[in-house]
Write a protein that holds these residues in place. Structure first.
Motif, PDB file in Angstrom:
ATOM      1  N   ALA A   1      11.748-136.718   5.795  1.00  0.00           N
ATOM      2  CA  ALA A   1      10.900-138.180   4.649  1.00  0.00           C
ATOM      3  C   ALA A   1       9.708-138.122   4.375  1.00  0.00           C
ATOM      4  N   GLN A   2       8.673-137.041   4.547  1.00  0.00           N
ATOM      5  CA  GLN A   2       7.836-137.193   4.112  1.00  0.00           C
ATOM      6  C   GLN A   2       7.688-135.892   3.167  1.00  0.00           C
ATOM      7  N   GLY A   3       8.543-135.029   2.115  1.00  0.00           N
ATOM      8  CA  GLY A   3       8.693-134.581   1.368  1.00  0.00           C
ATOM      9  C   GLY A   3       9.574-133.147   1.158  1.00  0.00           C
ATOM     10  N   GLU A   4       9.394-131.898   0.473  1.00  0.00           N
ATOM     11  CA  GLU A   4      10.132-130.652   0.738  1.00  0.00           C
ATOM     12  C   GLU A   4       9.571-130.362   0.335  1.00  0.00           C
ATOM     13  N   GLY A   5       9.530-127.947   1.454  1.00  0.00           N
ATOM     14  CA  GLY A   5       9.152-127.651   1.074  1.00  0.00           C
ATOM     15  C   GLY A   5      10.064-126.613   1.926  1.00  0.00           C
ATOM     16  N   TYR A   6       9.229-125.143   1.707  1.00  0.00           N
ATOM     17  CA  TYR A   6      10.133-123.829   2.278  1.00  0.00           C
ATOM     18  C   TYR A   6       9.154-122.613   2.740  1.00  0.00           C
ATOM     19  N   LEU A   7      10.459-122.271   3.387  1.00  0.00           N
ATOM     20  CA  LEU A   7       9.739-121.347   4.987  1.00  0.00           C
ATOM     21  C   LEU A   7      10.215-120.248   4.886  1.00  0.00           C
ATOM     22  N   ASP A   8       9.503-119.233   5.120  1.00  0.00           N
ATOM     23  CA  ASP A   8       9.698-118.036   5.081  1.00  0.00           C
ATOM     24  C   ASP A   8      10.201-117.498   6.425  1.00  0.00           C
ATOM     25  N   GLN A   9      12.056-116.553   6.154  1.00  0.00           N
ATOM     26  CA  GLN A   9      12.533-116.479   6.698  1.00  0.00           C
ATOM     27  C   GLN A   9      12.437-115.201   7.801  1.00  0.00           C
ATOM     28  N   GLY A  10      10.875-114.644   7.301  1.00  0.00           N
ATOM     29  CA  GLY A  10      11.000-113.762   7.938  1.00  0.00           C
ATOM     30  C   GLY A  10       9.498-113.673   9.709  1.00  0.00           C
ATOM     31  N   ASN A  11       8.763-114.560   8.742  1.00  0.00           N
ATOM     32  CA  ASN A  11       7.268-115.629   9.645  1.00  0.00           C
ATOM     33  C   ASN A  11       7.520-116.801  10.522  1.00  0.00           C
ATOM     34  N   GLY A  12       8.268-117.311   9.631  1.00  0.00           N
ATOM     35  CA  GLY A  12       8.748-118.839   9.435  1.00  0.00           C
ATOM     36  C   GLY A  12       7.504-119.642   8.953  1.00  0.00           C
ATOM     37  N   THR A  13       7.034-118.638   7.848  1.00  0.00           N
ATOM     38  CA  THR A  13       5.835-119.651   7.470  1.00  0.00           C
ATOM     39  C   THR A  13       6.302-120.649   6.504  1.00  0.00           C
ATOM     40  N   LEU A  14       5.243-121.028   6.099  1.00  0.00           N
ATOM     41  CA  LEU A  14       5.087-123.055   5.115  1.00  0.00           C
ATOM     42  C   LEU A  14       4.996-122.438   3.627  1.00  0.00           C
ATOM     43  N   LEU A  15       5.666-122.029   2.497  1.00  0.00           N
ATOM     44  CA  LEU A  15       5.288-121.126   1.324  1.00  0.00           C
ATOM     45  C   LEU A  15       4.873-122.357   0.283  1.00  0.00           C
ATOM     46  N   ALA A  16       4.923-123.584   0.011  1.00  0.00           N
ATOM     47  CA  ALA A  16       5.104-124.268  -0.506  1.00  0.00           C
ATOM     48  C   ALA A  16       5.864-125.996  -0.132  1.00  0.00           C
ATOM     49  N   TRP A  17       4.860-126.626  -0.688  1.00  0.00           N
ATOM     50  CA  TRP A  17       5.587-128.028  -0.211  1.00  0.00           C
ATOM     51  C   TRP A  17       4.753-129.083  -1.122  1.00  0.00           C
ATOM     52  N   ASN A  18       5.757-130.095  -1.164  1.00  0.00           N
ATOM     53  CA  ASN A  18       5.326-131.602  -1.829  1.00  0.00           C
ATOM     54  C   ASN A  18       5.566-133.150  -1.653  1.00  0.00           C
ATOM     55  N   ASP A  19       4.281-132.950  -0.660  1.00  0.00           N
ATOM     56  CA  ASP A  19       4.896-134.298  -0.701  1.00  0.00           C
ATOM     57  C   ASP A  19       6.151-135.556  -1.186  1.00  0.00           C
ATOM     58  N   ALA A  20       6.495-136.572  -0.688  1.00  0.00           N
ATOM     59  CA  ALA A  20       7.439-137.315  -1.209  1.00  0.00           C
ATOM     60  C   ALA A  20       6.172-138.347  -1.951  1.00  0.00           C
ATOM     61  N   GLY A  21       6.983-138.883  -2.903  1.00  0.00           N
ATOM     62  CA  GLY A  21       5.919-139.411  -4.059  1.00  0.00           C
ATOM     63  C   GLY A  21       6.195-140.761  -3.496  1.00  0.00           C
ATOM     64  N   TRP A  22       6.140-141.949  -4.022  1.00  0.00           N
ATOM     65  CA  TRP A  22       6.687-143.270  -4.129  1.00  0.00           C
ATOM     66  C   TRP A  22       7.387-143.779  -4.581  1.00  0.00           C
ATOM     67  N   ILE A  23       7.808-142.991  -5.618  1.00  0.00           N
ATOM     68  CA  ILE A  23       9.753-143.141  -6.496  1.00  0.00           C
ATOM     69  C   ILE A  23      10.564-142.631  -5.217  1.00  0.00           C
ATOM     70  N   ASP A  24      10.026-141.086  -4.664  1.00  0.00           N
ATOM     71  CA  ASP A  24      10.915-141.014  -3.770  1.00  0.00           C
ATOM     72  C   ASP A  24      11.188-141.577  -2.304  1.00  0.00           C
ATOM     73  N   ARG A  25       9.998-142.736  -2.218  1.00  0.00           N
ATOM     74  CA  ARG A  25      10.504-143.351  -0.690  1.00  0.00           C
ATOM     75  C   ARG A  25      11.109-144.824  -1.403  1.00  0.00           C
ATOM     76  N   VAL A  26      10.663-144.933  -2.800  1.00  0.00           N
ATOM     77  CA  VAL A  26      11.216-146.593  -3.007  1.00  0.00           C
ATOM     78  C   VAL A  26      12.963-146.475  -2.806  1.00  0.00           C
ATOM     79  N   SER A  27      12.989-144.667  -3.692  1.00  0.00           N
ATOM     80  CA  SER A  27      14.550-144.690  -4.122  1.00  0.00           C
ATOM     81  C   SER A  27      15.143-144.450  -2.920  1.00  0.00           C
ATOM     82  N   HIS A  28      14.980-144.178  -1.268  1.00  0.00           N
ATOM     83  CA  HIS A  28      15.764-143.902  -0.813  1.00  0.00           C
ATOM     84  C   HIS A  28      15.506-145.482   0.152  1.00  0.00           C
TER      85      HIS A  28
END
Length: 732
Positions: free
Chosen positions: A248-275
């Motif tokens: 619900a907060q956004g979308e991102g990628y996690l490394d399958q070797g060490n679990g590091t958060l590689l990249a993240w985008n917070d959900a925008g108001w359009i995403d929240r309202v559409s949901h």
């Protein structure tokens, strides 16, 4: 204009809206069923859920959480892709994730009418129409109620018109929400709205390792399952692949070797309202709201049917087209209870139009001088209901008019319609005339009245109007003969013969009508207890009116008649035997109705005035608190409806029955038992109770005096109760 737009939009789009609404109603059941059958939610992290699912299904590729809370896993069963609903407590499959063929078909039909993008555009057009109908309907409801302040007050009126208004008021919030959310979802589908934040750019560098345990990924440990949208697993054989997490907060990628958060985008108001819009429209995650929206959708066929019926009834009543209010030089506004005053307005319109004037005719609730830029005169034709009250169509008008400033150069004429035998003859119209004088409105003609729909009185006033306008015309009003029906008597019960006061309860069969007559509104109009039946006796051209003791849903028409000395109509009616017929017509009496909402209803009557009160009790299937005070001569000769009253008290339709007998050893009248029960009456009225009085004028005057004394210590007056719609009389 709002009324015309509302009518034509509704008529044109009725079939489309009904189809979409009924499919939406059917779909609303599925989220509720899903909420009842899904496995119990767990207050765990995404890491714990994913570990349980992976332990049960090692080939899992994705986990999704629906807004309803249902969790679905996608994996391989051998070499075949599979999916299942997951029990989060164990991570094991708990049922099929497949959507039923019926639900898939309903969804496609609801969204696009099985016509792909073309169908989506059509249904979007239907949503626009529904949104406009909802907004215009809300304005019309406020106008009908007499203002926004009174919008939640019990609806006055009768038949299909009242049913349309009552159902509209209940359904409008749901219909408005459904149409608004549908338009948002359509705009999203066709790319008319800005895009949401979406996924971030795929990371350029990863660890190049695989095999991290889910419990070692901080982001998954910190994310509760309730926020999960989906988790996609990386391919174990591809070291460059990653976990993809959507919450619900956004979308991102996690490394399958060490679990590091590689990249993240917070959900925008359009995403929240559409949901949110998707949840509100489908009911997924809000099953209770989905069912409420489904019930609102179920109202659409009812609103379509009653709307068409009201439209057809308006045409049958002979409503003539008039010039738009903004283009008219003469504004004629009407307040009518039974519709007859509108006939006088049509005669006036024809005469003035023949003289070259541009005439607009509308209901008195449309009074708004700011919208009449070309108007040179205003004529108000005001009927009076009962003893001085406003008709239902003009409820609240006098208060609004008293606050409206006079418009210089716009003269006003007020003509009242009433019955001179009532003490407050044309009381409502006289109140308008007084308010106009106090506000300084210039007078086109002096205030005048028409007694009992007299064509002669109307013609006399017309000559004064012609002189004031310096025109040459005559108002030759011909009463339109009402549509009458042959009603066959099926039973009668007689009382009072031994005391020379013959009284009969007459029950008539409803006339048989064909399916086509019912569909086209040509059958006997719907009626309710408290409405009036008009009977033209042989040897006369003036109808006599009797209050109905039954409604259409009872399957019969019933009246209570006392033979009057020298009474032409009562003599003919009380002489009828089963199998004989009478010719009659129905007239609505919307102001004399028990209110809805569970507040106490106090029924007071004497003699044949018991008729409509008995009808109200008969129709009280919900068991609302209803108390009857009834006066008659003697229990041995005049115990009208005695058996029914006892039965209705036993089954809860009547909370209490108090009777006064005037010809016994201890004579009493109905006002006497009211005074005796003053304490309880005071409590009932203080609790919002409504008082309905039916019977002779002298009795009504005695009841009014008794109630005034009872209520005086509370600082409440009958005038206050009348203004609040909590006191009404049907007297003769």
């Amino acid at each position: 204009m709002i009324r015309s737009l509302h009518r034509w939009f509704g008529l044109i789009a009725a079939v489309l809206l009904i189809a979409v609404a009924l499919s939406g109603m059917a779909l609303s059941v599925f989220p509720a069923a899903e909420a009842l059958t899904r496995p119990t939610a767990q207050a765990i992290s995404v890491a714990e859920l994913a570990a349980r699912v992976q332990a049960a299904e090692p080939s899992v590729e994705q986990i999704r959480r629906a807004p309803s809370g249902r969790i679905t896993a996608y994996y391989f069963d051998g070499d075949q892709p599979a999916s299942a609903v997951i029990d989060p407590a164990t991570g094991k499959p708990a049922g099929s994730a497949d959507t039923s063929a019926l639900q898939r078909w309903l969804t496609i039909f609801h969204r696009s009418l099985l016509l792909d993008d073309t169908g989506r555009i059509i249904t979007a057009g239907g949503a626009v129409v529904m949104l406009l109908l909802s907004m215009s309907g809300l304005f019309l409801l406020a106008r009908r109620a007499g203002g926004w302040r009174l919008l939640l007050k019990p609806m006055r009126g009768t038949g299909d018109g009242r049913l349309h208004a009552v159902v509209s008021r209940l359904a409008l919030p749901g219909l408005f929400l459904s149409s608004l959310t549908a338009l948002w979802m359509t705009a999203t589908t066709f790319g008319f709205l800005p895009e949401g934040a979406g996924a971030p750019a795929f990371p350029a560098e990863v660890s190049g390792r695989t095999g991290v345990t889910l419990a070692a990924i901080p982001t998954l440990l910190e994310t509760p399952v309730d926020e999960l949208r989906s988790l996609s697993f990386p391919a174990a054989t591809d070291a460059t692949d990653v976990f993809t997490l959507k919450t619900a907060q956004g979308e991102g990628y996690l490394d399958q070797g060490n679990g590091t958060l590689l990249a993240w985008n917070d959900a925008g108001w359009i995403d929240r309202v559409s949901h949110l819009m998707m949840m509100l429209h489908t009911g997924q995650g809000l099953a209770w709201l989905g069912l409420l929206l489904g019930l609102s959708a179920l109202s659409v066929p009812v609103l379509g049917w009653t709307g068409v019926s009201v439209c057809l009834a308006g045409r049958r009543d002979g409503k003539t087209a008039s010039v738009a209010a903004g283009d008219a030089d003469t504004i004629v506004l009407v307040a009518s209870e039974g519709g007859t005053t509108r006939g006088f307005a049509a005669t006036l319109q024809s005469a003035l139009s023949a003289q070259g004037l541009r005439v607009h005719v509308g209901p008195m609730a449309h009074f708004n001088s700011a919208r009449w830029p070309k108007a040179r005169r205003v004529i108000l034709l005001a009927a009076t209901y009962g003893d001085g009250a406003a008709p239902a169509s003009a409820n609240g008008f006098l208060e609004e008019f008293a606050r409206c400033p006079a418009k210089p150069g716009l003269p006003l004429a007020v003509l009242g319609f009433g019955d001179r035998s009532f003490p407050e003859f044309c009381g409502f119209a006289a109140g308008i005339a007084r308010a106009a004088e106090e506000k300084g409105w210039p007078l086109l003609t002096p205030f005048d009245t028409v007694d009992r729909q007299s064509p002669q009185d109307f013609a006399r006033w017309g000559r004064n109007l012609a002189q004031a306008l310096d025109l040459d015309f005559e108002l030759n009003h011909q009463r339109a003969a009402p549509k009458t029906w042959e009603l066959s008597l099926i039973s009668r019960r007689d009382y009072g013969a031994d005391v020379q006061a013959t009284t009969a309860i007459l029950r008539f069969a409803l006339p048989k009508t064909s399916l086509w007559q019912r569909l086209t509104g040509q059958g006997l109009p719907r009626f309710e207890a408290g409405d009036l039946i008009g009977v033209v006796p042989q040897g006369s051209d003036l109808p006599r009116f009797y209050s109905l003791a039954s409604g259409t849903t009872d399957g019969f028409l019933e009246i209570c008649v006392r033979k009057q000395a020298g009474g032409l109509c009562s003599g003919q009616l009380t002489a009828l035997e089963p199998g004989d017929t009478m010719t009659a017509f129905v007239r609505t009496n919307p102001a004399f109705r028990p209110s809805l909402g569970g507040k106490p209803v106090i029924l007071i009557g004497a003699g044949t005035g018991i008729g409509p009160l008995a009808g109200f009790a008969r129709a009280n299937h919900s068991g609302g608190p209803m108390h009857l005070y009834f006066g008659t001569r003697h229990p041995a000769s005049d115990a009208l409806y005695a058996e029914e009253l006892s039965g209705w008290k036993d089954d809860g339709r009547l909370a209490s029955v108090s009777t006064a007998y005037s010809r016994t050893a201890t004579p009493a009248y109905v006002q006497d038992i009211l005074r005796k029960d003053a304490a309880r009456l005071g409590r009932l009225i203080a609790a919002g109770g409504q008082v309905l009085v039916c019977g002779g004028r002298e009795m009504a005057a005695g009841v009014a005096a008794a109630l005034a004394d009872i209520l005086a210590p509370q600082g409440v007056t009958l005038a206050t109760l009348k203004a609040e719609g909590r006191y009404a009389e049907d007297v003769y």
